[in-house]
Scaffold this active site. Structure first.
Site, PDB file in Angstrom:
ATOM      1  N   VAL A  62       0.807  -1.224   0.000  1.00  0.00           N
ATOM      2  CA  VAL A  62       0.000   0.000   0.000  1.00  0.00           C
ATOM      3  C   VAL A  62       0.838   1.271   0.000  1.00  0.00           C
ATOM      4  O   VAL A  62       0.319   2.351  -0.302  1.00  0.00           O
ATOM      5  CB  VAL A  62      -0.981   0.034   1.187  1.00  0.00           C
ATOM      6  CG1 VAL A  62      -1.993  -1.097   1.104  1.00  0.00           C
ATOM      7  CG2 VAL A  62      -0.250   0.034   2.521  1.00  0.00           C
ATOM      8  N   TYR A 154       0.258   6.767  15.155  1.00  0.00           N
ATOM      9  CA  TYR A 154      -0.838   5.865  14.793  1.00  0.00           C
ATOM     10  C   TYR A 154      -2.178   6.572  14.943  1.00  0.00           C
ATOM     11  O   TYR A 154      -3.031   6.527  14.040  1.00  0.00           O
ATOM     12  CB  TYR A 154      -0.783   4.624  15.682  1.00  0.00           C
ATOM     13  CG  TYR A 154      -1.937   3.664  15.495  1.00  0.00           C
ATOM     14  CD1 TYR A 154      -1.939   2.759  14.436  1.00  0.00           C
ATOM     15  CD2 TYR A 154      -3.017   3.658  16.370  1.00  0.00           C
ATOM     16  CE1 TYR A 154      -2.994   1.882  14.254  1.00  0.00           C
ATOM     17  CE2 TYR A 154      -4.071   2.777  16.203  1.00  0.00           C
ATOM     18  CZ  TYR A 154      -4.062   1.891  15.144  1.00  0.00           C
ATOM     19  OH  TYR A 154      -5.112   1.023  14.973  1.00  0.00           O
TER      20      TYR A 154
END
Length: 257
Positions: A62, A154
């Site tokens: 990705v 994150y």
């Protein structure tokens, strides 16, 4: 709802383990033709063989738009197009903000947020040809709702996915493509197991249902967003966390009034 996924072509990024694998299993059992994308193609192929139901595994990174475009073309050629993209690929290395380097930050952003952009951009030309086109992002409660030490990068990436989702939902509505997100809480995956029993027990104690979730729980939520019945739902989020974000403190879980 399950019948509306029969024969549909579903692509899942990061589908060789954890939540992605659970999503793949749920969609395969619902009759979908699943393509599992992972950086290591042999791992994706192994999971596809394990799942069966005409599932296919492909290599796909990705962090590379070229890689995503190649993988989407292969998936579409094999399964007659693409109806559903589940952008699940993500990483969550734990690093305190004061020790975090720009490379640490970029590593997470390139996979979690830029990777979402790459997967969506590569899939949209095929989704535009579907009469039941769906994009489902796997975000998290961490970032959009909660915080946890060591996961500023994150959390930022997962909150960023929701900003991406809302505008993408507007832009793609003209093509009949819906864009929604599932926000998992603490799910018992390989990553969670690797954090140790003490962490698992602490997390379970903070959840009103008193247990960690299963990867399949996220799969069922994604299955709803992918269904024909959810065709009028777009730009929305669904938290799947056993009620973890509800109590204002651990005192609220004692059950005393």
């Amino acid at each position: 709802m399950r019948q509306s996924l029969t024969g549909r072509s579903v692509v899942i990024t990061g589908g060789s383990k954890g939540i992605g694998k659970g999503i793949a299993e749920v969609f395969a059992l619902a009759g979908a033709r699943v393509t599992i994308l992972a950086r290591h193609g042999e791992e994706a192929e192994a999971v596809a063989r394990q799942i069966g139901h005409a599932a296919m595994g492909l290599a796909g990174d990705v962090t590379s738009l070229d890689s995503m475009e190649i993988a989407m073309r292969q998936a579409a050629a094999r399964h007659g197009g693409i109806d559903v993209l589940c952008a699940n690929a993500g990483i969550f290395p734990q690093t305190a903000l004061e020790q975090m380097t720009p490379d640490d930050w970029d590593h997470v952003m390139n996979t979690n947020l830029k990777g979402t952009f790459h997967a969506v951009k590569a899939a949209v030309p095929f989704l535009k040809n579907s009469d039941q086109a769906r994009i489902i992002l796997i975000s998290s409660i961490t970032g959009p709702v909660t915080g946890f030490p060591g996961w500023t990068h994150y959390g930022a990436s997962k909150a960023g996915q929701l900003g991406f989702m809302r505008t993408a939902a507007i832009e793609f509505a003209a093509y009949g493509i819906t864009v929604n997100a599932v926000l998992p809480g603490n799910i018992l995956t390989e990553g969670m197991i690797g954090m140790g029993a003490a962490y698992q027990n602490t997390m379970a104690a903070s959840i009103p249902l008193r247990k960690l979730g299963r990867a399949e729980d996220i799969g069922f939520a994604a299955l709803y967003f992918a269904s024909r019945e959810a065709g009028y739902v777009t730009g929305q989020t669904l938290i799947v966390d056993g009620g973890q974000v509800l109590p204002e403190s651990l005192e609220a879980l004692k059950g005393e009034v």
